[in-house]
Design a protein around this motif. Structure first.
Motif, PDB file in Angstrom:
ATOM      1  N   CYS A 247       0.824  -1.206   0.000  1.00 51.60           N
ATOM      2  CA  CYS A 247       0.000   0.000   0.000  1.00 51.60           C
ATOM      3  C   CYS A 247       0.861   1.260   0.000  1.00 51.60           C
ATOM      4  O   CYS A 247       0.559   2.240  -0.692  1.00 51.60           O
ATOM      5  CB  CYS A 247      -0.920  -0.010   1.218  1.00 51.60           C
ATOM      6  N   ALA A 250       2.231   1.911  -3.408  1.00 48.55           N
ATOM      7  CA  ALA A 250       1.168   2.304  -4.330  1.00 48.55           C
ATOM      8  C   ALA A 250       0.730   3.748  -4.093  1.00 48.55           C
ATOM      9  O   ALA A 250       0.495   4.503  -5.047  1.00 48.55           O
ATOM     10  CB  ALA A 250      -0.017   1.357  -4.176  1.00 48.55           C
ATOM     11  N   LYS A 251       0.646   4.165  -2.836  1.00 45.99           N
ATOM     12  CA  LYS A 251       0.215   5.533  -2.524  1.00 45.99           C
ATOM     13  C   LYS A 251       1.235   6.569  -2.986  1.00 45.99           C
ATOM     14  O   LYS A 251       0.889   7.702  -3.330  1.00 45.99           O
ATOM     15  CB  LYS A 251      -0.024   5.670  -1.019  1.00 45.99           C
ATOM     16  N   ASN A 253       3.023   6.309  -5.633  1.00 44.08           N
ATOM     17  CA  ASN A 253       3.164   6.254  -7.093  1.00 44.08           C
ATOM     18  C   ASN A 253       2.714   7.575  -7.700  1.00 44.08           C
ATOM     19  O   ASN A 253       1.592   8.033  -7.497  1.00 44.08           O
ATOM     20  CB  ASN A 253       2.326   5.092  -7.648  1.00 44.08           C
ATOM     21  N   TYR A 258      -2.858   4.614  -8.380  1.00 40.23           N
ATOM     22  CA  TYR A 258      -3.333   4.093  -7.099  1.00 40.23           C
ATOM     23  C   TYR A 258      -4.806   3.742  -7.242  1.00 40.23           C
ATOM     24  O   TYR A 258      -5.618   4.554  -7.667  1.00 40.23           O
ATOM     25  CB  TYR A 258      -3.119   5.139  -6.011  1.00 40.23           C
ATOM     26  N   CYS A 267      -6.584   1.004   2.040  1.00 40.99           N
ATOM     27  CA  CYS A 267      -5.764   0.031   1.324  1.00 40.99           C
ATOM     28  C   CYS A 267      -5.369  -1.099   2.268  1.00 40.99           C
ATOM     29  O   CYS A 267      -4.982  -0.867   3.416  1.00 40.99           O
ATOM     30  CB  CYS A 267      -4.520   0.721   0.756  1.00 40.99           C
TER      31      CYS A 267
END
Length: 693
Positions: A247, A250-251, A253, A258, A267
């Motif tokens: 998570c 991904a956050k 990115n 996301y 998440c």
């Protein structure tokens, strides 16, 4: 006839392999959201720019009956769950059928590969299911993980079968590990329906949803199981956003990929393979993968739900206490307590469910130290600082439930240095839990086949451990009253304590020898590669079944090879078969490791090989007893320690052993035991803690 493998070319194989950034972050309003009876929810989608990524593409196809059905690649999709992050699809059933016209076994074996995709087979919802009356089927993962397992299903006639029972008679099931994105099915050629085809022509194997299966006796003598869904069965598949591994990543990115787009979403890390999932925050429901997809639940509704839940919990707590009391009586708890009060000095503890829950931190996954067909084993701390192994047993039948308390009383009194001590049990649960002493240094299987090459184990050490294990089994066979048959003898069930002394484990709570010689067990159980072929045919468990399995252990000690190789040719898979062929040809060189041939005497090798051959005799009556095995291993150990001394075969084994008796069995006044003390090359560092399956 050679098996014809059918490879399933689906979106879970090729089209899902493209794990790149999605073309859009939100689906178009024009995207189709329904196909037949299935709702297609984002991140899944039908058509261009309608799904999160190509791996979530759905095609809506028209069938011959003019019904629309959704497919992922070539696999039919049954439904999608956003809350559980799962899909259900239809998986092909592998078949193995006898053709009386050709006299050959016809095979249809399926494989499924979704490893380079968002999907993994659910280890929680699925089981590998095998149906047949003379069937051994294997399930294996790709070479990436090396996972392999098998399941045996046998029966003599239809009267042996019971509707709804999948315990080895006509049907068996086994679990799969986490992270499987690939599986392949194969059948063992040594088990087929050529001799029983009029009663049971076909065998079946498939990875399928456990809740969707209920065994029917008609599956044996008809093709109903394979015909129900046109040769398919439902399987549950976990999915996740696998573009990123966590998570946090991904956050961060910056490319806008996301997936948790709703402001009221959170998440979660995927529990089955890499990647993450999205859920609506507490108090909200809906679709967390689209903006404003999560909507709040009204306060009034929450109050109503909480009130109803509170009342329900009170009722359920009362019912739970009643159920616990019933379980305690059912498992013989009152009998056990009465005997504990009447027999002073009985060191046995009856634990409450709450005590064992606390001891294992609510059965936390980090506490798991072993899994197998008989249950899951956890490390726990009881009575302040006492380390124990707590086994949550698999299901047992009604006869075993009624006799459980009495059998626990007998097992609790076994006190032998080469048998794991049973400390206590818990009876107020549906399936009783057992509490054993904790053994820290792993198993004989790890010692022989482990990958840590730094451990230099001498052959004399392995021979000593095998001798000690034989002493433990001999104690169970000869000095317990009534005798105890282990039923699953294997190197993984021989534990090693802090001094690398053998401790036989996992002999179960219901393996007492039947008082009636004609009594048959209700299911064939054990481990592939160690199973007694006579037991497989007769379903009658005897002490000679343990002797056969111990013969396989001797082969592992002698050759350093595992008992079953599922990745090799069928004719070379069985260690016992290869060994017996080598003995018949009087040529053991191909199966003996170089360090054995170079360092041990020919007399020792021949003696151990001959003992193993006797143990592996197809007829149990021709096999030696465990007492005879103990005596012969004692003689062979002297050859290993002092190869220059010629020994008389008839020498009393007791004269070869040092020290005083260290074992006793406290029933009917019987007392016996052995003790050995030697200097051997043992590992300098203890192995990681492990417990038998």
């Amino acid at each position: 006839m050679d098996a014809q493998f059918l490879h399933l070319g689906i979106g879970l194989l090729v089209l899902l392999a493209a794990q790149h950034a999605p073309a859009v972050l939100i689906p178009s309003p024009e995207c189709q959201t329904q196909c037949g009876d299935v709702e297609i929810q984002y991140p899944f989608g039908i058509g261009d720019n309608c799904s999160w990524s190509p791996g979530f593409n759905i095609s809506c196809q028209v069938q011959e009956d003019n019904v629309h059905k959704p497919f992922i690649g070539d696999v039919e999709l049954l439904n999608i769950s956003l809350i559980h992050s799962t899909i259900r699809v239809l998986n092909h059933i592998s078949t193995y059928c006898y053709d009386p016209s050709s006299g050959l076994m016809e095979t249809s074996q399926w494989m499924l590969n979704a490893s380079s995709s968002p999907y993994r087979f659910s280890d929680v919802d699925n089981k590998f299911t095998v149906i047949g009356c003379n069937t051994l089927a294997y399930i294996m993962d790709s070479d990436r993980t090396g996972y392999q397992s098998g399941c045996v299903s046998t029966c003599n006639n239809q009267s042996d079968l019971v509707d709804g029972s999948c315990s080895g008679m006509g049907c068996c099931q086994t679990a799969i590990p986490k992270g499987m994105g690939y599986y392949n099915v194969s059948f063992d050629g040594g088990f087929n329906t050529s001799n029983i085809w009029r009663f049971s022509r076909c065998s079946y194997a498939v990875l399928m949803e456990a809740e969707a299966f209920n065994f029917s006796t008609t599956y044996i003598n008809t093709t109903k199981f394979n015909d129900t869904n046109i040769g398919q069965a439902p399987v549950v598949i976990d999915w996740a956003i696998r573009d990123e591994t966590s998570c946090e990543v991904a956050k961060r990115n910056q490319t806008g990929t996301y997936a948790c787009l709703s402001s009221k979403s959170e998440c979660l890390v995927s529990l089955n393979g890499p990647g993450y999932l999205c859920n609506c925050s507490k108090g909200y429901e809906g679709n967390p993968y689209v903006p404003d997809g999560c909507h709040g639940v009204t306060v009034g509704f929450l109050v109503l739900v909480i009130s109803a839940l509170f009342g329900y919990m009170i009722i359920q707590k009362r019912k739970l206490n009643q159920v616990k009391q019933e379980y305690f009586r059912e498992h013989g708890g009152m009998i056990l307590f009465e005997r504990m009060r009447s027999e002073k000095g009985l060191a046995f503890t009856v634990f409450s469910e709450a005590e064992l829950t606390e001891a294992t931190n609510n059965y936390d996954k980090s506490r798991i130290i072993g899994k197998g067909g008989h249950g899951t084993v956890y490390k726990g701390i009881v009575k302040g600082n006492m380390s124990v192994a707590i086994k949550r047993c698999a299901l047992i039948d009604e006869r075993q439930k009624k006799e459980f308390g009495q059998e626990m009383l007998i097992l609790s009194q076994i006190n032998h240095k080469n048998i794991v001590k049973l400390v206590g049990c818990c009876l107020e649960v549906e399936v009783p839990m057992l509490v054993y002493e904790f053994i820290p240094n792993g198993t004989l299987f790890e010692l022989i086949h482990g990958k840590n090459q730094a451990l230099q184990i001498s052959f004399s050490t392995l021979l000593r451990i095998a001798h000690e294990a034989a002493e433990g089994l001999n104690f169970l066979h000869s000095y317990a009253s009534p005798p105890i048959i282990h039923g699953d003898v294997k190197t993984a069930n021989i534990l090693l304590d802090e001094n690398y002394m053998a401790k036989v484990s996992d002999f179960g709570a219901s393996m007492l020898a039947p008082s009636d010689k004609e009594q048959y067990v209700t299911m064939v159980q054990g481990t592939c590669g160690y199973l007694d072929p006579e037991y497989m045919q007769t379903c009658q468990l005897t002490d000679k079944s343990d002797v056969y399995s111990f013969g396989v252990i001797l082969l592992e000690v002698l050759t350093g090879q595992e008992p079953l190789k599922l990745d090799g040719p069928e004719t070379k898979r069985s260690l016992s078969s290869n060994f017996l062929i080598a003995m018949k040809e009087n040529n053991l060189d191909p199966i003996l490791p170089s360090h054995i041939k170079g360092q041990e005497s020919n007399e020792l090798i021949r003696g151990l090989a001959q003992l193993a051959k006797q143990c592996l005799d197809m007829s149990g009556i021709n096999r030696p007893s465990m007492k005879e095995i103990v005596d012969e291993l004692g003689r062979l150990r002297k050859l290993s320690l002092h190869p220059w001394v010629q020994l008389d075969v008839e020498m009393d084994t007791q004269n070869l052993l040092d020290g005083a008796s260290t074992a006793s069995f406290q029933i009917e006044g019987a007392t016996t035991g052995y003790s050995t003390q030697e200097s051997e090359n043992l590992p300098m560092n203890p192995r990681s803690s492990y417990y038998a399956r």
